[in-house]
Scaffold this motif. Sequence first.
Motif, PDB file in Angstrom:
ATOM      1  N   HIS A  37       0.736  -1.154   0.263  1.00 53.84           N
ATOM      2  CA  HIS A  37      -0.053   0.183  -0.079  1.00 53.84           C
ATOM      3  C   HIS A  37       0.734   1.196  -0.076  1.00 53.84           C
ATOM      4  N   HIS A  89      -3.243   9.723   1.184  1.00 57.92           N
ATOM      5  CA  HIS A  89      -2.508   8.544   1.926  1.00 57.92           C
ATOM      6  C   HIS A  89      -1.442   9.117   2.819  1.00 57.92           C
ATOM      7  N   TRP A 138     -12.919   7.248   0.464  1.00 58.13           N
ATOM      8  CA  TRP A 138     -12.275   7.440   1.991  1.00 58.13           C
ATOM      9  C   TRP A 138     -13.356   7.781   2.747  1.00 58.13           C
ATOM     10  N   ASP A 171      -8.961   4.853   4.553  1.00 52.68           N
ATOM     11  CA  ASP A 171      -9.116   4.334   3.112  1.00 52.68           C
ATOM     12  C   ASP A 171      -9.723   3.218   2.902  1.00 52.68           C
ATOM     13  N   HIS A 175      -7.328  -1.889  -1.990  1.00 49.17           N
ATOM     14  CA  HIS A 175      -6.020  -2.270  -1.691  1.00 49.17           C
ATOM     15  C   HIS A 175      -5.504  -1.811  -0.427  1.00 49.17           C
TER      16      HIS A 175
HETATM   17 FE   LIG Z   1      -4.776   3.578  -0.586  1.00 44.81          FE
END
Ligand SMILES: [Fe+2]
Length: 207
Positions: A37, A89, A138, A171, A175
């Motif tokens: 990630h 992120h 998100w 998140d 993934h």
């Molecule tokens: Fe992500």
Amino acid sequence: MPNTDVLEEIKLHILPPLPYAEDALDPVISADTLRLHYGKHHKSYVDTLNKLIDGSELAGLSLEQLINETASKADKAAIFNNAAQTWNHTFYWRSLCAKGGGEPPAALKQKIEATFGTVDACKKELATAATTQFGSGWAWLVLEGDKLKVVKTGNAETPLTRGAKPLLVIDVWEHAYYLDYQNRRADYVNAVLDKLVNWSFAADNLG
Ligand SMILES: [Fe+2]
């Protein structure tokens, strides 16, 4: 003497170091997930962003300026997506910590109770936003004016472009959890809220 004129021109966006070791969030989020990630997905957003803006008039802007400058502009969608994903992120890593969860610091707890009634109710609202976000995206705790609010955004979208101040994010792109939880997004979200969520970071963001 280094040529500072040349150095000034090279303003690459960087992949900030993780604020903890890759195995720090295990077993809620495994080292394998974090390695991919952060090391592949997050890095790829940063690298792609640098390539996309190289030599353009956007090259000198800060990440937040780039996000605001390219938001809702169809011809700049790739730049927006990679800039916002870079920002989101970095913010997500800081929204988590080993031995997180528990009680928020007093000032934040008071604000949460004033808005949601209890910390559990706030967590429930975050979990609902995270699990009902259709597809990638998100779930955020934000400050809008003087009010706390839970919001969800799709793909790379961020509350930054809507005048809200992000306090915390989860998140919910696959993934983020698929290696550890497969399709069980709710299990990932609840484990994050119970064990990893960094309330001190959220409290610091209140300003
Ligand atoms: Fe992500």
